[in-house]
Design an enzyme around this catalytic site. Structure first.
Site, PDB file in Angstrom:
ATOM      1  CG  ASN A  68      -1.653   1.351   1.461  1.00 34.00           C
ATOM      2  OD1 ASN A  68      -1.895   2.091   0.579  1.00 34.00           O
ATOM      3  ND2 ASN A  68      -2.296   1.483   2.469  1.00 34.00           N
ATOM      4  CD1 TRP A  69       3.334   0.830  -3.011  1.00 35.44           C
ATOM      5  CD2 TRP A  69       3.529   2.046  -4.907  1.00 35.44           C
ATOM      6  NE1 TRP A  69       4.011   0.050  -4.025  1.00 35.44           N
ATOM      7  CE2 TRP A  69       4.083   0.803  -5.233  1.00 35.44           C
ATOM      8  CE3 TRP A  69       3.282   3.170  -5.896  1.00 35.44           C
ATOM      9  CZ2 TRP A  69       4.521   0.519  -6.143  1.00 35.44           C
ATOM     10  CZ3 TRP A  69       3.986   2.738  -7.095  1.00 35.44           C
ATOM     11  CH2 TRP A  69       4.620   1.481  -7.392  1.00 35.44           C
ATOM     12  CE  LYS A  70      -0.267   3.353   4.682  1.00 36.68           C
ATOM     13  NZ  LYS A  70      -0.148   3.570   6.151  1.00 36.68           N
TER      14      LYS A  70
ATOM     15  CG  HIS B 194      -5.926   1.711   5.301  1.00 37.33           C
ATOM     16  ND1 HIS B 194      -5.374   2.561   6.160  1.00 37.33           N
ATOM     17  CD2 HIS B 194      -4.890   0.796   4.994  1.00 37.33           C
ATOM     18  CE1 HIS B 194      -4.232   2.570   6.610  1.00 37.33           C
ATOM     19  NE2 HIS B 194      -3.745   1.416   5.946  1.00 37.33           N
TER      20      HIS B 194
ATOM     21  CD  GLU C  76      -3.019   5.191   6.740  1.00 35.09           C
ATOM     22  OE1 GLU C  76      -2.894   5.439   5.496  1.00 35.09           O
ATOM     23  OE2 GLU C  76      -2.005   4.854   7.366  1.00 35.09           O
TER      24      GLU C  76
ATOM     25  CD  GLU D 233      -3.478  -2.791   7.141  1.00 33.39           C
ATOM     26  OE1 GLU D 233      -2.447  -2.886   6.690  1.00 33.39           O
ATOM     27  OE2 GLU D 233      -4.025  -1.665   6.949  1.00 33.39           O
TER      28      GLU D 233
ATOM     29  N   GLY E 112       2.259   1.972  11.005  1.00 35.57           N
ATOM     30  CA  GLY E 112       3.188   3.255  10.743  1.00 35.57           C
ATOM     31  C   GLY E 112       4.147   3.589  11.973  1.00 35.57           C
TER      32      GLY E 112
ATOM     33  CB  SER F 234       5.195  -1.878  11.960  1.00 33.84           C
ATOM     34  OG  SER F 234       4.763  -0.474  12.414  1.00 33.84           O
TER      35      SER F 234
ATOM     36  N   GLY G 274       2.703  -1.206   4.259  1.00 26.16           N
ATOM     37  CA  GLY G 274       2.758   0.070   3.992  1.00 26.16           C
ATOM     38  C   GLY G 274       4.221   0.553   3.663  1.00 26.16           C
TER      39      GLY G 274
HETATM   40  C1  PEP Z   1      -0.812  -0.010   6.222  1.00 23.08           C
HETATM   41  O1  PEP Z   1      -0.988   1.345   6.224  1.00 23.08           O
HETATM   42  O2  PEP Z   1      -1.737  -0.672   5.518  1.00 23.08           O
HETATM   43  C2  PEP Z   1       0.301  -0.600   6.810  1.00 23.08           C
HETATM   44  C3  PEP Z   1       0.656  -1.644   7.150  1.00 23.08           C
HETATM   45  O3  PEP Z   1       1.242   0.411   7.032  1.00 23.08           O
HETATM   46  P1  PEP Z   1       2.860   0.300   7.657  1.00 23.08           P
HETATM   47  O4  PEP Z   1       3.354  -1.007   7.384  1.00 23.08           O
HETATM   48  O5  PEP Z   1       3.646   1.251   7.347  1.00 23.08           O
HETATM   49  O6  PEP Z   1       2.586   0.064   9.186  1.00 23.08           O
END
Ligand code: PEP
Length: 251
Positions: free
Chosen positions: A9-11, A96, A98, A168, A174, A214, A235
């Protein structure tokens, strides 16, 4: 049979040129991972056509990060599931945390989005997960159970074949804090039981459940070794081709 998937997920990161380079870096190394692992990348909307071109002769699948809750028309700024299919997406991420937190994504909206995605031939990576306060009060099972029942329980078993669930925990996204493999396995097993109780054992066994939060090369192996963890939604670590590939090599 459920799949092993590592999805990036490049966001809201990378310019189009940087995204194309990242996609090229992933494609160049895709033969270094086991054939049984599916790679998925989810760039921003603006990058989809260019990244689709890079992925076109590779096994790497294209995903969006969201889609509209309406099929078409006067909805300024929105991107429909049909448009995503037409640009070459196979998947879209939906729900998601976010989007739930910053953009008012409700279960009612997600029901509509999932229906449109599936109608248009997209597979869905549906995200669930509790906040830190939910876990500290011991409410994480209830939160995840509601996120699943409110949004997925009106689907048919046939439709569920096209839904991947990503667990998640919000406190791990993050933050650099990863759920332990015990914590993750416990809730993944609970998610599978929740699916089994409603849709039956076969659907539950065939549902791919990803861990996100993470996840990185150094912890992927331990997480992916858990019986109910079928891969990861990544992410930060998906923004470097080498790290993303190293995560996919964790099995
Ligand atoms: C995400 O937002 O889907 C995610 C898993 O982010 P990160 O790996 O940066 O925690």
């Amino acid at each position: 049979m459920r799949k092993k998937i590592v999805a990036g997920n490049w966001k809201m990161n990378t310019t189009v040129a940087e995204g194309v380079e990242l996609a090229k870096g992933i494609v160049a190394k895709v033969n270094e991972i086991s054939k049984g692992v599916t790679l998925v990348v989810a760039p921003p909307f603006t990058h989809l056509a260019s990244v689709a071109e890079v992925l076109k002769d590779s096994p790497v699948c294209l995903s969006a990060q969201n889609c509209a809750d309406q099929p078409k028309g006067a909805f300024t700024g929105e991107v429909s599931a049909e448009m995503l299919k037409s640009v070459g997406c196979c998947y879209t991420i939906l729900g998601h945390s976010e989007r739930r937190q910053y953009y008012g994504e409700t279960s009612a909206k997600l029901v509509k989005k999932i229906a449109l995605a599936l109608e248009n031939g997209l597979k869905v990576i549906y995200c669930v997960g509790e906040k830190h306060e939910d876990r500290s009060m011991g409410n994480h099972f209830d939160v995840v159970s509601s996120q699943i029942s409110e949004v997925l329980f009106d689907l048919t078993p046939e439709q569920m074949k096209h839904v991947v669930i990503a667990y998640e925990p919000v406190w791990a996204i993050g933050t650099g804090v990863t759920a332990t493999s015990e914590q993750a396995q416990e809730i993944h097993a609970f998610i599978r039981e929740t699916i089994a109780a409603h849709f039956g054992e076969k659907v539950a066994e065939d549902t791919t459940i990803l861990y996100g939060g993470s996840c990185k090369p150094s912890n992927a192996k331990e997480l992916f070794a858990c019986p109910d963890i079928d891969g990861g939604l990544i992410g930060g670590a998906s923004l470097k081709a080498d790290d993303f590939i190293a995560i996919a090599q964790a099995w």
